[in-house]
Write a protein that holds these residues in place. Structure first.
Motif, PDB file in Angstrom:
ATOM      1  N   LYS A   1      21.076 -16.430 -85.392  1.00  0.00           N
ATOM      2  CA  LYS A   1      21.853 -15.234 -85.750  1.00  0.00           C
ATOM      3  C   LYS A   1      21.124 -14.015 -85.167  1.00  0.00           C
ATOM      4  CE  LYS A   1      24.144 -17.877 -88.666  1.00  0.00           C
ATOM      5  NZ  LYS A   1      24.830 -18.930 -87.923  1.00  0.00           N
ATOM      6  N   PRO A   2      21.826 -12.884 -85.033  1.00  0.00           N
ATOM      7  CA  PRO A   2      21.174 -11.694 -84.492  1.00  0.00           C
ATOM      8  C   PRO A   2      20.255 -11.025 -85.519  1.00  0.00           C
ATOM      9  CG  PRO A   2      23.416 -11.186 -85.136  1.00  0.00           C
ATOM     10  CD  PRO A   2      23.241 -12.658 -85.370  1.00  0.00           C
ATOM     11  N   ALA A   3      19.371 -10.158 -85.053  1.00  0.00           N
ATOM     12  CA  ALA A   3      18.517  -9.361 -85.951  1.00  0.00           C
ATOM     13  C   ALA A   3      18.170  -8.043 -85.262  1.00  0.00           C
ATOM     14  CB  ALA A   3      17.244 -10.129 -86.301  1.00  0.00           C
ATOM     15  N   ILE A   4      17.746  -7.066 -86.067  1.00  0.00           N
ATOM     16  CA  ILE A   4      17.353  -5.754 -85.519  1.00  0.00           C
ATOM     17  C   ILE A   4      15.930  -5.455 -85.980  1.00  0.00           C
ATOM     18  CG2 ILE A   4      17.855  -3.262 -85.525  1.00  0.00           C
ATOM     19  CD1 ILE A   4      20.821  -4.022 -86.032  1.00  0.00           C
ATOM     20  N   ALA A   5      15.082  -5.065 -85.028  1.00  0.00           N
ATOM     21  CA  ALA A   5      13.677  -4.781 -85.360  1.00  0.00           C
ATOM     22  C   ALA A   5      13.221  -3.518 -84.639  1.00  0.00           C
ATOM     23  CB  ALA A   5      12.801  -5.953 -84.938  1.00  0.00           C
ATOM     24  N   ALA A   6      12.144  -2.930 -85.135  1.00  0.00           N
ATOM     25  CA  ALA A   6      11.566  -1.754 -84.477  1.00  0.00           C
ATOM     26  C   ALA A   6      10.051  -1.860 -84.499  1.00  0.00           C
ATOM     27  CB  ALA A   6      11.997  -0.474 -85.195  1.00  0.00           C
ATOM     28  N   ALA A   7       9.420  -1.428 -83.412  1.00  0.00           N
ATOM     29  CA  ALA A   7       7.953  -1.353 -83.381  1.00  0.00           C
ATOM     30  C   ALA A   7       7.528  -0.131 -84.203  1.00  0.00           C
ATOM     31  CB  ALA A   7       7.485  -1.206 -81.940  1.00  0.00           C
ATOM     32  N   ILE A   8       6.398  -0.215 -84.903  1.00  0.00           N
ATOM     33  CA  ILE A   8       5.895   0.929 -85.677  1.00  0.00           C
ATOM     34  C   ILE A   8       4.466   1.270 -85.253  1.00  0.00           C
ATOM     35  CG2 ILE A   8       7.436   0.616 -87.666  1.00  0.00           C
ATOM     36  CD1 ILE A   8       5.050  -0.725 -89.121  1.00  0.00           C
ATOM     37  N   ASP A   9       4.000   2.445 -85.731  1.00  0.00           N
ATOM     38  CA  ASP A   9       2.770   2.990 -85.154  1.00  0.00           C
ATOM     39  C   ASP A   9       1.471   2.509 -85.805  1.00  0.00           C
ATOM     40  OD1 ASP A   9       3.057   4.293 -87.507  1.00  0.00           O
ATOM     41  OD2 ASP A   9       3.016   6.318 -86.690  1.00  0.00           O
ATOM     42  N   LEU A  10       1.388   1.205 -86.100  1.00  0.00           N
ATOM     43  CA  LEU A  10       0.105   0.575 -86.459  1.00  0.00           C
ATOM     44  C   LEU A  10      -0.184  -0.396 -85.325  1.00  0.00           C
ATOM     45  CD1 LEU A  10       0.859  -0.464 -90.156  1.00  0.00           C
ATOM     46  CD2 LEU A  10      -0.629   1.408 -89.426  1.00  0.00           C
ATOM     47  N   ARG A  11      -1.466  -0.491 -84.911  1.00  0.00           N
ATOM     48  CA  ARG A  11      -1.752  -1.284 -83.710  1.00  0.00           C
ATOM     49  C   ARG A  11      -2.894  -2.279 -83.895  1.00  0.00           C
ATOM     50  NH1 ARG A  11       0.017  -0.225 -78.500  1.00  0.00           N
ATOM     51  NH2 ARG A  11       1.921   0.922 -78.763  1.00  0.00           N
ATOM     52  N   THR A  12      -2.840  -3.335 -83.094  1.00  0.00           N
ATOM     53  CA  THR A  12      -3.958  -4.277 -82.971  1.00  0.00           C
ATOM     54  C   THR A  12      -4.582  -4.071 -81.597  1.00  0.00           C
ATOM     55  OG1 THR A  12      -2.939  -5.899 -84.419  1.00  0.00           O
ATOM     56  CG2 THR A  12      -4.593  -6.734 -82.893  1.00  0.00           C
ATOM     57  N   TYR A  13      -5.902  -3.923 -81.579  1.00  0.00           N
ATOM     58  CA  TYR A  13      -6.638  -3.678 -80.325  1.00  0.00           C
ATOM     59  C   TYR A  13      -7.425  -4.933 -79.948  1.00  0.00           C
ATOM     60  CZ  TYR A  13      -5.438   1.192 -80.929  1.00  0.00           C
ATOM     61  OH  TYR A  13      -4.719   2.350 -81.061  1.00  0.00           O
ATOM     62  N   VAL A  14      -7.301  -5.343 -78.700  1.00  0.00           N
ATOM     63  CA  VAL A  14      -8.032  -6.521 -78.221  1.00  0.00           C
ATOM     64  C   VAL A  14      -8.799  -6.157 -76.957  1.00  0.00           C
ATOM     65  CG1 VAL A  14      -7.808  -8.851 -77.272  1.00  0.00           C
ATOM     66  CG2 VAL A  14      -6.418  -8.181 -79.234  1.00  0.00           C
ATOM     67  N   ARG A  15     -10.111  -6.430 -76.997  1.00  0.00           N
ATOM     68  CA  ARG A  15     -10.940  -6.215 -75.808  1.00  0.00           C
ATOM     69  C   ARG A  15     -11.296  -7.585 -75.226  1.00  0.00           C
ATOM     70  NH1 ARG A  15     -16.031  -3.756 -77.613  1.00  0.00           N
ATOM     71  NH2 ARG A  15     -16.789  -5.864 -77.461  1.00  0.00           N
ATOM     72  N   ALA A  16     -11.084  -7.751 -73.942  1.00  0.00           N
ATOM     73  CA  ALA A  16     -11.417  -9.035 -73.299  1.00  0.00           C
ATOM     74  C   ALA A  16     -12.418  -8.779 -72.193  1.00  0.00           C
ATOM     75  CB  ALA A  16     -10.159  -9.673 -72.722  1.00  0.00           C
ATOM     76  N   GLU A  17     -13.469  -9.602 -72.147  1.00  0.00           N
ATOM     77  CA  GLU A  17     -14.449  -9.475 -71.053  1.00  0.00           C
ATOM     78  C   GLU A  17     -15.024 -10.842 -70.699  1.00  0.00           C
ATOM     79  OE1 GLU A  17     -17.623  -6.818 -72.385  1.00  0.00           O
ATOM     80  OE2 GLU A  17     -17.101  -7.408 -74.413  1.00  0.00           O
ATOM     81  N   PHE A  18     -15.566 -10.948 -69.507  1.00  0.00           N
ATOM     82  CA  PHE A  18     -16.186 -12.208 -69.109  1.00  0.00           C
ATOM     83  C   PHE A  18     -17.537 -12.361 -69.796  1.00  0.00           C
ATOM     84  CE2 PHE A  18     -13.451 -11.462 -65.305  1.00  0.00           C
ATOM     85  CZ  PHE A  18     -12.662 -12.609 -65.461  1.00  0.00           C
ATOM     86  N   ASN A  19     -17.900 -13.612 -70.124  1.00  0.00           N
ATOM     87  CA  ASN A  19     -19.274 -13.867 -70.572  1.00  0.00           C
ATOM     88  C   ASN A  19     -19.878 -14.948 -69.664  1.00  0.00           C
ATOM     89  OD1 ASN A  19     -18.792 -16.562 -71.583  1.00  0.00           O
ATOM     90  ND2 ASN A  19     -17.792 -15.631 -73.366  1.00  0.00           N
ATOM     91  N   ASN A  20     -21.174 -15.184 -69.818  1.00  0.00           N
ATOM     92  CA  ASN A  20     -21.847 -16.113 -68.899  1.00  0.00           C
ATOM     93  C   ASN A  20     -21.981 -17.518 -69.450  1.00  0.00           C
ATOM     94  OD1 ASN A  20     -22.245 -14.049 -67.076  1.00  0.00           O
ATOM     95  ND2 ASN A  20     -24.115 -13.372 -68.151  1.00  0.00           N
ATOM     96  N   THR A  21     -21.374 -17.777 -70.615  1.00  0.00           N
ATOM     97  CA  THR A  21     -21.606 -19.071 -71.257  1.00  0.00           C
ATOM     98  C   THR A  21     -20.565 -20.113 -70.857  1.00  0.00           C
ATOM     99  OG1 THR A  21     -20.198 -18.562 -73.136  1.00  0.00           O
ATOM    100  CG2 THR A  21     -22.501 -17.855 -73.294  1.00  0.00           C
ATOM    101  N   GLY A  22     -19.449 -19.673 -70.283  1.00  0.00           N
ATOM    102  CA  GLY A  22     -18.370 -20.615 -69.956  1.00  0.00           C
ATOM    103  C   GLY A  22     -17.468 -20.892 -71.155  1.00  0.00           C
ATOM    104  N   ALA A  23     -17.845 -20.364 -72.329  1.00  0.00           N
ATOM    105  CA  ALA A  23     -17.059 -20.650 -73.545  1.00  0.00           C
ATOM    106  C   ALA A  23     -16.045 -19.544 -73.818  1.00  0.00           C
ATOM    107  CB  ALA A  23     -18.010 -20.767 -74.730  1.00  0.00           C
TER     108      ALA A  23
END
Ligand SMILES: Nc1ncnc2c1ncn2[C@@H]1O[C@H](COP(=O)(O)OP(=O)(O)OP(=O)(O)O)[C@@H](O)[C@H]1O
Ligand SMILES: C[C@@](O)(CCO)CC(=O)[O-]
Ligand SMILES: [Mg+2]
Length: 337
Positions: A26-48
């Motif tokens: 069925k259809p639905a209606i949604a809206a984004a709101i002004d609370l956020r999740t922040y994700v930082r991604a970087e390489f590491n040297n462990t391979g994990a």
């Protein structure tokens, strides 16, 4: 350009109309709101793959004290499960980018309450995909990232309509049906979100509704169809040129009908219903659950009465949040070459 570190963010959402029934096409209606999740991604040297989740309470933590030492143990299964959205998001991107043995560290901080109907799972999946894909040199549009976020929710939850990752990735207001979305014109809605302080698991609530539908299809199908009709009517009213007073009054009535139908499916709780009725008594034109329910949040439509409704939610034991609709979905905040 080779990239060393990326910071991405993705917003929470409210489902204005049509949660649960949207899982059944069925259809639905949604809206984004002004609370956020922040994700930082970087390489590491462990391979994990390393995940630092700063807002997650570790379930199953066991602590033993002696005179001069403290030992921590954890129920590894439960601790790993709580990180499954992030893990699946990273693995999916690594797969898309082709085999890549380099280790990646992902660090998460979030403003979105977890398991509260505001799409924390979708926001964390979308922000993770956004950050890691950029790090690995993949050029993906926000719409494509929303689709990958949907795959993450399907893998973790077993069922997902995809509306949450879609709106978190692209932002604004959307009308969504069977994987397709339409952006609705941007508008400011005078809403108040009320948080019960407790949480519900979308995976479990969706499974519960599915079970009831399987056991009593003749009873549950008409409820889901009525929800679909509520959404179509709400879309018509949102897009109409009625003046705000009439428009909001009609939307409010539709919210109340939608809440009643969600209650009939068994996804409301005593606390959620108390906040819904407190908001209506304080002058909200409509109030309903937002998201999967079982705890979490409701929202109220309260033109001219936002602060009275916020006070009523507080008196009823909830936490009010006066939020704004966010035009922006996934955002790349910073790229460090
Ligand atoms: N900041 C975060 N860091 C890591 N994982 C998170 C974070 N926020 C949410 N999650 C994951 O999402 C799960 C909650 O998702 P769930 O779908 O049950 O609720 P929700 O998304 O908050 O609400 P709804 O789906 O009703 O909108 C958490 O148990 C955790 O696995
Ligand atoms: C309950 C649900 O309809 C909305 C959760 O925000 C689940 C989904 O659509 O995937
Ligand atoms: Mg979720």
């Amino acid at each position: 350009m080779s990239v060393k570190r990326v910071l991405a963010s993705a917003p929470a959402k409210i489902i204005l109309f049509g949660e649960h029934s949207v899982v059944y096409g069925k259809p639905a209606i949604a809206a984004a709101i002004d609370l956020r999740t922040y994700v930082r991604a970087e390489f590491n040297n462990t391979g994990a793959i390393k995940i630092e989740a700063h807002d997650i309470r570790t379930p199953g933590l066991i602590v033993s004290f002696t005179e001069d030492e403290i030992y921590f143990e954890s129920d590894y299964g439960r601790a790993a499960e709580v990180l499954s959205y992030v893990r699946q998001a990273i693995e999916l991107v690594r797969e898309e980018a082709g085999a890549n043995g380099r280790g990646v560290t992902v660090s998460i901080t979030s403003q979105i309450p977890v398991g509260a109907g505001l799409g924390s799972s979708a926001a964390v999946a979308v922000a993770t995909i956004g950050a890691v894909s950029k790090l690995l040199g993949l050029e993906l549009s926000n719409e494509e990232i929303g689709k990958l976020g949907h795959r993450v929710e399907l893998l973790v939850q077993g069922a997902s309509s995809g509306i949450d990752p879609t709106v978190s990735a692209i932002g604004g207001f959307i009308h969504y049906e069977k994987g397709n979305f339409e952006h609705l014109p941007f508008m400011e809605l005078p809403i108040v979100v009320g948080y019960t302080g407790s949480s519900g698991s979308t995976k479990e609530l969706v499974a519960m509704v599915r079970k009831t539908r399987e056991e009593m299809p003749d009873v549950v199908e008409p409820i889901l169809s009525a929800m679909g009709k509520v959404v179509e009517k709400a879309r018509e009213v949102l897009l109409s040129d009625l003046d705000d007073e009439v428009r909001f009054a009609r939307l409010g009535r539709l919210m109340n009908i939608n809440h009643g139908l969600l209650d009939a499916l068994g996804v409301s709780t005593k606390k959620l219903s108390e906040l819904v009725y407190a908001a209506r008594t304080a002058g909200a034109l409509g109030a309903k659950i937002t998201g999967a329910g079982g705890g979490g949040c409701m929202y109220a439509l309260a033109p001219e009465r936002q602060s009275e409704v916020a006070t009523a939610i507080t008196i009823a034991g909830g936490t009010p949040m006066i939020t704004r609709i966010s035009r922006e979905g996934l955002r790349i905040e910073e790229v460090l070459p």
